[in-house]
Design an enzyme around this catalytic site. Structure first.
Site: not given
Length: 530
Positions: A153, A233, A263, A281, A283
């Protein structure tokens, strides 16, 4: 006509994946199936595709005598009993790289949203107000972007932000110089150097013991005033309390967070800051990423059932029972030896050469070599490395791997494996063999001859070879309540440097290591966890 092999899908995957599977297999999509129904029907299936909810344990495998592959649509495998699957010869494959582009683009989106105050301006105008000067931003052009972690990434972000005209620098002690050059990124040798020079900082490392909390109060003190941060990340790499303090003081101009220490996250004081952009979250939450996850897991299942290579298999490939009986102790030993290097050193590796001597050289040593590479990379990439992708990940990091077999005995050893790890500066050497009980042991490290059975917790202490130093170290360990299992001392010359290798019962804190290194004639102390 031969019946098609059968796959059951118990959790949601993209329709494209189902279409691909239906070209090759008989597919049952059973999203609402109960556990009892699933167990009753598993004898029919050659493959199962799951996400995180379906438990693939011994109970299920016992009911599935034809099961050959478990496809996990996603990265984690906590719901799958890997040792049991391996024992039964069942391949487990996941999809670790399917969302890399989505994660990279989200990081860039968070960079741009901060630099131009997009979220704040949107909310302001929708509230019925209009004030242009309130939202004066900054350009990315010519600014310095610091990337922590130049893996898949991080390198995608680097390529794209180079096109924006940014100066891109990166810190990643586990990546070769060649990779930095390939992506037109200036290498920084320390995190401090990167932080001090960056206008924007984005994090792209796995969450490991080393990286958890790696950006805290000290690191924020090193930053330029007005710096802007991104983390999509893993939560916890940036310490949230330190971040909040930096935001409130004005040292940090803004931050963009897709991941959080807890989370789901609620009532987080960072959420009350107008200059902190947060997302839940997301991503991997793109249409393309979900298609990629589904299609990739479908390809893995089809390949496995066709006897082809499964690039993302996460468990040990099936070996012949007799071969496994001979090589299993070597495989286990080599993985442990591999884990040691990056815990003692941080120099990027250019090449790994493995020599097999004596009786072990007459065996198929490929899996032993892969086990070493897996262990070598595990402290760096943690859960992403497995027996199948270890060599590929090493290649991506610019690490060359070679093995050589010499059927003669080595210096009195009837079996002996020596690994040479070449860096830009020097060569690190570690060697091992099996004891009479067929237990792996370290017989050479850093030029010192030793005889140590590696254990979960180990301590490597380099000291001057003078009277009393062993007693000082023993006393220091006692003061820190660290119990020693075994101790081996290796030296090359009287009165010069020596190496002490200790097996211990528990983890050693950084504070305890610092106290040990303050003892007279102790040069270095490193804790290693295997």
């Amino acid at each position: 006509m031969e019946n098609k092999r059968k796959v059951i899908i118990t959790e949601k995957v993209d329709d494209e994946a189902i279409k691909l599977l239906e070209k090759h297999l008989d597919v049952d999509v059973c999203l609402d199936i109960t556990r009892e129904e699933l167990l009753e029907r598993m004898h029919q299936y050659d493959a199962i595709i799951v996400r995180s909810a379906t438990k693939i344990n011994e109970e299920l495998m016992e009911k599935a005598p034809n099961l050959k592959v478990v496809g996990r649509a996603g990265n984690g495998t906590d719901n799958i009993d890997l040792p049991e699957a391996t024992k039964r010869g069942i391949i487990v494959a996941n999809t670790p790289a399917s969302n890399t582009m989505s994660a990279a683009e989200l990081a860039i989106g968070l960079l741009m949203a901060q630099s131009r105050n997009i979220v704040g301006a949107n909310n302001y105008i929708k509230s019925g107000k209009w004030e242009r000067n309130r939202f004066k931003g900054v350009e990315l052009y010519t600014k310095t972007l610091g990337i922590i972690g130049l893996g898949r990434i991080g390198s995608l972000v680097a390529t794209r932000m180079n096109a924006f005209g940014m100066k891109v620098i990166a810190y990643d002690p586990y990546i070769s110089d060649e990779r930095f050059k390939r992506f037109n990124v200036e290498k920084k040798n320390t995190l401090k150097e990167l932080i001090e020079e960056s206008d924007f900082i984005t994090v792209h490392t796995p969450k490991t013991k080393e990286t958890y909390g790696m950006i805290g109060e000290q690191e924020i003190e090193w930053m330029k005033p007005g710096v802007r941060l991104v983390n999509d990340a893993r939560g916890g790499i940036i310490n949230e309390k330190a971040l909040l303090k930096g935001i409130q003081s004005g040292k940090i101009a803004s931050a963009g967070l897709d991941v959080h220490e807890e989370e789901p996250s609620f009532n987080n004081p960072l959420f009350e800051c107008d200059n902190v952009i947060v997302t839940p979250h997301i991503g991997a939450s793109t249409i393309e990423a979900q298609i990629n996850v589904g299609v990739t897991v479908a390809e893995q299942v089809i390949n496995a059932l066709n006897g082809e290579i499964v690039p993302n298999a996460v468990n040990l490939p099936t070996m012949h029972r007799d071969e496994l009986a001979v090589m299993k102790p070597y495989i286990e030993m080599m993985e442990k030896l591999g884990k040691i290097y990056y815990q003692l050193r941080h120099d990027p590796i250019e090449h790994v050469s493995i020599e097999y001597w004596g009786s072990v050289a007459k065996q198929d040593t490929e899996m032993s070599t892969i086990a070493f590479v897996k262990g070598l990379l595990q402290p760096v990439v943690e859960d992403k490395v497995n027996y199948i992708n270890a060599k590929l990940l090493a290649e991506q990091r610019g690490i060359g791997i070679e093995q050589r077999k010499i059927k003669e005995n080595y210096n009195g050893y009837t079996d002996y494996i020596e690994v040479k790890i070449k860096t830009k500066e020097d060569t690190f050497v570690i060697a091992g063999n099996l004891s009479s009980k067929r237990e792996g042991r370290i017989v050479k490290i850093e030029g010192y001859e030793v005889d140590v059975n590696p254990t979960k917790h180990m301590l490597f202490v380099q000291n001057m070879d003078v009277p009393g130093v062993i007693g000082h170290i023993g006393m220091g360990l006692g003061e820190e309540k660290i119990n020693v299992g075994t101790m081996q001392v290796g030296r090359n010359a009287v009165g010069k440097k020596a190496l002490m290798v200790l097996t211990i019962d528990d983890e050693v804190s950084n504070e305890s290591l610092e106290k040990l290194m303050q003892k007279e004639n102790v040069l270095c102390a490193k804790y290693v966890r295997l």
